[in-house]
Design a protein around this motif. Structure first.
Motif, PDB file in Angstrom:
ATOM      1  N   UNK A  46       5.474  -2.656  -6.483  1.00 51.11           N
ATOM      2  CA  UNK A  46       4.194  -2.866  -5.825  1.00 51.11           C
ATOM      3  C   UNK A  46       3.286  -3.734  -6.689  1.00 51.11           C
ATOM      4  N   UNK A  47       3.261  -3.443  -7.991  1.00 42.36           N
ATOM      5  CA  UNK A  47       2.407  -4.230  -8.884  1.00 42.36           C
ATOM      6  C   UNK A  47       2.911  -5.656  -9.016  1.00 42.36           C
ATOM      7  N   UNK A  48       4.224  -5.824  -8.974  1.00 37.66           N
ATOM      8  CA  UNK A  48       4.779  -7.171  -9.040  1.00 37.66           C
ATOM      9  C   UNK A  48       4.262  -8.006  -7.877  1.00 37.66           C
ATOM     10  N   UNK A 103       1.681  -7.469  -6.232  1.00 38.76           N
ATOM     11  CA  UNK A 103       0.242  -7.652  -6.373  1.00 38.76           C
ATOM     12  C   UNK A 103      -0.058  -8.822  -7.308  1.00 38.76           C
ATOM     13  N   UNK A 104       0.712  -8.910  -8.404  1.00 36.28           N
ATOM     14  CA  UNK A 104       0.534 -10.028  -9.325  1.00 36.28           C
ATOM     15  C   UNK A 104       0.757 -11.356  -8.632  1.00 36.28           C
ATOM     16  N   UNK A 105       1.824 -11.420  -7.827  1.00 34.60           N
ATOM     17  CA  UNK A 105       2.103 -12.652  -7.085  1.00 34.60           C
ATOM     18  C   UNK A 105       0.956 -12.954  -6.129  1.00 34.60           C
ATOM     19  N   UNK A 118      -3.920  -4.473   3.721  1.00 38.96           N
ATOM     20  CA  UNK A 118      -4.337  -3.093   3.978  1.00 38.96           C
ATOM     21  C   UNK A 118      -4.143  -2.720   5.437  1.00 38.96           C
ATOM     22  N   UNK A 147       9.232  -2.439   3.944  1.00 40.60           N
ATOM     23  CA  UNK A 147       9.054  -1.077   3.478  1.00 40.60           C
ATOM     24  C   UNK A 147      10.247  -0.215   3.895  1.00 40.60           C
ATOM     25  N   UNK A 166      -2.193 -12.186  -6.438  1.00 45.03           N
ATOM     26  CA  UNK A 166      -3.349 -12.721  -7.176  1.00 45.03           C
ATOM     27  C   UNK A 166      -3.149 -14.193  -7.504  1.00 45.03           C
ATOM     28  N   UNK A 219       2.515  -6.022  -1.470  1.00 42.60           N
ATOM     29  CA  UNK A 219       1.084  -6.305  -1.465  1.00 42.60           C
ATOM     30  C   UNK A 219       0.793  -7.791  -1.353  1.00 42.60           C
ATOM     31  N   UNK A 244      -0.664  -1.935   6.004  1.00 35.55           N
ATOM     32  CA  UNK A 244      -0.316  -0.621   5.463  1.00 35.55           C
ATOM     33  C   UNK A 244      -0.746   0.495   6.406  1.00 35.55           C
ATOM     34  N   UNK A 279       6.037   1.990  -8.060  1.00 27.60           N
ATOM     35  CA  UNK A 279       4.757   1.391  -8.438  1.00 27.60           C
ATOM     36  C   UNK A 279       4.981   0.025  -9.091  1.00 27.60           C
ATOM     37  N   UNK A 280       6.111  -0.127  -9.801  1.00 31.03           N
ATOM     38  CA  UNK A 280       6.392  -1.405 -10.444  1.00 31.03           C
ATOM     39  C   UNK A 280       6.550  -2.552  -9.450  1.00 31.03           C
ATOM     40  N   UNK A 292       6.502  -1.768  -1.344  1.00 31.67           N
ATOM     41  CA  UNK A 292       5.211  -2.021  -0.710  1.00 31.67           C
ATOM     42  C   UNK A 292       4.821  -3.437  -1.068  1.00 31.67           C
TER      43      UNK A 292
END
Lengths: 315, 291
Positions: free
Chosen positions: B96-98, B100-102, B223, B29, B104, B37, B226, B93-94, B35
Motif C-alpha cells: 500500500x505504501x509503495x 502511495x509513494x508512486x 478514497x 484488491x 506522490x 493507492x 475504496x 501495508x508495504x 490496496x
C-alpha cells in the motif's frame, strides 16, 4: 557486548543536556529545524506505540493533533483572563482529556479492523474530524483559532517552543521505553507478530490494543497542543494534515519499524532531508517523499535500524 | 416530490460513474490483495490523455476511450511487473505504501506537466439537456452513465466468459491452486493490473466530461474507490456497481438534505459501520483480510 547501565544513563543525560542547550548556540534557522525535528520525533514515537509495537499502522493520527489543538484552543479562549503560565497546562489537560475520551470511544469499533482496513478507517476518522471542525461554527475551524503568546518575556519564542517540544518528545520516549520493557509491551509485540496466537495464549489483546491506542492518541494530542501554540493561529487545514498522516508512517519505516529509536532516527533524517537539503526546492517535495518511500519499501523494508542490523549480522 | 426524484436521479448517475471508477481498484484488491493507492492517479492520467487527444484531433472525448484504455493497459502491465510485483508478497501495508509513494511522485509530475489548475473536457453537447417527466437530465451526464454501464458490462462479460477472465477469477479464489493447475500467476497479476488500469483510465474520461479535475483530486478518487469496494464487496463488477450506486445516492442525498459539506462525513460513517457489521461488503465476496 555487555551493556553498562551507568554508562547508558550518563550518555542519555549528556544527550538531553546538549539538546536542551541547543537554542543557545544554534543559529535561528536550525532552531526552527530542531523544533520541527523534535515535534516530528514526538509524534513518530507516539504513533509507534500503536503502529510500531502492536503493528496497527494508523493512517489518520493527525485526527488527534487536530482534536487536541482545537480543544485546547477553545478551552483557553473561555479562560483567556488567566495568566499565560496557567493557560498552557489547562490547554494540555483539556487536549489530552478530549483525545483520551474520543480514542477510548472509537477504539471499540475501529480496533476490530486489521491491517489496511484499520489504516484506512483511521484516515476516515481524520477526514471526518477535519470536516466536522471545518463546518460546525462552534469549532471555528474555517475561521481559525488564535492562541495567546506564551513565551516568557525576554525569551525567544522559537527557543521556548523548542524546549517544550523537547520535553514532549522526551516524555513520549520515556513512556515508549517503559512500555517496551513491560509485560504490556511484550503483549503488544505479540499482537504484532500473531494476534490470534497471542490471544489463544492468554494475552488480553483487546484490552492491550485499546490501552495502546489511547496512550498513543493522548501523547499525539499533547504534541498537537504544543504545536498549535507554536503556530499561534490555526485553521482546520493546519492541523488535520494528510502529509502528517503519511509522515508518521514514513518515520517508522525509515528508522526501523517497531524499534524504540526508529521513529526518532526517521523523523530526524526526513526533516533534515526535506527542510535542509531540499529546502529551496518546494516543487520537488512530493516527488522526493514519494521516491524515498518507494526506495525504502523496495530496498530497505527494515529501515536504518534494519540495515545496521544486517551489517552487524554479516560482519 | 420533484426534488426527491431529481436528487435520486442525480445520485444514480453519479453512482454509475463512481462504480466505473472503482471497478479496477476492486479487481486489483480481489486478485492481488493490494490496496492500490495510485488508483486515483491512473484515473486522472486517463482524463489528461483524453483531454490532449480530443483537443488535438477534435473528436468526441468518448471516442478517446479505446486508445486511452490501450495506453493505460500497457502502463499498468509495466508498472505491475517493475514495481508492484516486488512488494506483493510482503506485508499488506508495504505494498500500500509503495503505491502511495508512486502516487506522490506522479502527482508531482502531473503538476509540472499539466499545472495544478482545474481542467475540463468539454464535448460539443455539453449544454444540452432533456426532461423525463419532472426530472431534468444533462446530455453529458447521461452519456457518461451509459458509457459507464457499457464498460462495466464488458468487464463483467470478460471476467465471466473469456478464458483469461476465468484464469483471473481462479487466481483470485485460490492462488496456490491456480498455480498448481499451471497458471502463470505473475502474468495473471500483471494482466489484472493492466485491465484495472485500463478501466481506471476509461473512468477518468467519463469523469473528465462531467466534473472538473486537477492533479490534487487523485486522493478523492482513490478514497471513493475504496469506499465503493468496501460497500459493495471485493473483486466483482456487480459489487462495484452496487457500492457505487449506494455511494452516489448517499452523497447526493446528504448534500441536498443535510448540507453540501457533509457527504464525506456520512460516507465514512457508513463505511465504518459497514466494515463492522458486514466486512465482506453487501454482495459479500467474503475475504478474511479485514479481520
Amino acid at each position: 557486548m555487555k551493556r553498562n547501565p551507568k554508562l547508558i544513563a550518563a550518555v542519555v543525560a549528556l544527550a538531553v543536556v546538549l539538546l536542551a542547550a541547543g537554542p543557545t548556540f544554534l543559529p535561528p534557522f536550525y532552531v526552527r529545524v530542531g523544533q520541527l525535528m523534535l515535534y516530528s520525533a514526538g509524534l513518530g514515537l507516539a504513533w509507534a506505540i500503536l503502529g510500531g509495537f502492536a503493528g496497527y499502522a494508523s493512517f489518520g493520527h493527525s485526527a488527534f493533533i487536530g482534536i487536541g489543538a482545537f480543544t485546547a484552543g477553545l478551552v483557553e479562549s473561555q479562560y483567556s483572563t488567566l495568566p499565560p503560565p496557567l493557560l498552557l497546562p489547562l490547554g494540555l489537560a483539556a487536549g489530552a482529556l478530549s483525545c483520551a475520551i474520543l480514542s477510548a470511544v472509537i477504539a471499540y469499533p475501529i480496533l476490530r479492523l486489521r491491517g489496511t482496513f484499520f489504516a484506512i478507517a483511521m484516515l476516515g476518522v481524520s477526514h471526518v474530524g477535519a470536516e466536522v471542525t471545518n463546518n460546525i461554527d462552534f469549532f471555528q475551524g474555517a475561521m481559525g483559532l488564535n492562541f495567546p503568546p506564551l513565551a516568557p518575556a525576554g525569551m525567544d519564542p522559537a527557543s521556548f517552543f523548542y524546549e517544550l517540544f523537547l520535553a514532549g518528545a522526551l516524555l513520549t520516549l520515556l513512556i515508549s521505553w517503559l512500555i517496551r520493557r513491560s509485560r504490556f509491551g511484550a503483549g503488544l509485540l505479540s499482537i504484532r507478530e500473531d494476534e490470534d496466537t497471542a490471544r489463544m495464549l492468554g494475552v488480553p489483546t483487546e484490552r492491550y490494543k485499546r490501552v495502546a491506542f489511547v496512550v498513543s492518541a493522548v501523547l499525539t494530542g499533547l504534541m498537537g497542543v504544543i504545536y498549535a501554540h507554536s503556530l499561534g493561529y490555526i485553521t482546520t487545514d493546519s492541523v488535520y494534515r494528510d502529509d502528517t498522516n503519511l509522515s508518521l508512517i514514513v518515520y517508522s519505516l525509515l528508522g526501523g519499524m517497531g524499534t524504540l529509536f526508529g521513529p526518532v532516527i526517521g523523523a530526524g533524517l526526513l526533516v533534515f532531508i526535506t527542510q535542509v537539503i531540499l529546502g529551496r526546492l518546494l516543487d520537488f517535495h512530493l516527488f522526493a517523499t514519494g521516491l524515498l518511500l518507494v526506495l525504502l519499501i523496495l530496498m530497505a523494508p527494515g529501515g536504518v535500524n534494519g540495515l545496521l542490523n544486517r551489517k552487524r549480522r554479516s560482519a | 416530490m420533484d426534488l426527491i426524484a431529481q436528487t435520486l436521479a442525480d445520485g444514480l448517475v453519479l453512482g454509475g460513474i463512481y462504480a466505473l471508477a472503482a471497478v479496477g481498484f476492486s479487481l486489483i484488491f480481489g486478485v492481488l490483495h493490494v490496496i492500490n493507492l495510485s488508483h486515483g492517479i491512473l484515473v486522472l492520467l486517463g482524463a489528461y490523455l483524453a483531454l490532449i487527444l480530443s483537443d488535438a484531433l477534435h473528436i468526441d472525448p468518448l471516442l478517446c476511450i479505446p486508445p486511452v484504455m490501450v495506453a493505460l493497459f500497457c502502463i499498468g502491465y509495466v508498472y505491475q511487473r517493475l514495481l508492484i510485483q516486488r512488494a506483493v508478497d510482503r506485508a499488506s501495508v508495504n505494498s500500500m505504501l509503495l503505491t502511495f509513494g508512486v502516487a506522490l511522485m506522479l502527482q508531482n509530475v502531473m503538476i509540472w506537466l499539466f499545472s495544478p489548475d482545474m481542467k475540463n473536457i468539454t464535448p460539443s453537447y455539453a449544454f444540452n439537456s432533456f426532461k423525463i417527466g419532472p426530472v431534468n437530465f444533462d446530455a453529458v451526464r447521461v452519456s457518461a452513465l451509459i458509457a459507464s454501464l457499457i464498460l462495466l458490462s464488458v468487464l463483467a462479460a470478460f471476467l465471466r466468459y473469456s478464458s483469461m477472465g476465468r484464469v483471473i477469477r481462479a487466481t483470485a479464489q485460490q492462488t496456490m491452486a491456480a498455480r498448481l493447475c499451471g497458471v502463470n500467476v505473475r502474468h495473471v497479476y500483471a494482466l489484472t493490473f493492466a485491465v484495472s488500469a485500463a478501466f481506471a483510465g476509461a473512468a477518468g474520461i467519463v469523469i473528465g466530461i462531467i466534473l472538473p479535475f486537477s492533479p490534487n483530486d487523485e486522493g478523492t478518487w482513490t478514497l471513493n474507490a475504496f469506499v465503493v469496494v468496501v460497500l459493495g464487496g471485493v473483486g466483482s463488477p456487480a459489487g462495484a456497481l452496487i457500492g457505487g450506486l449506494l455511494l452516489g445516492l448517499v452523497s447526493t442525498l446528504t448534500a441536498q438534505y443535510i448540507g453540501p459539506a457533509f457527504p464525506n462525513v456520512t460516507m465514512f460513517l457508513l463505511l465504518v459501520l459497514l466494515l463492522l457489521v458486514r466486512p465482506q461488503g453487501l454482495l459479500g465476496n467474503a475475504f478474511s483480510a479485514s479481520r
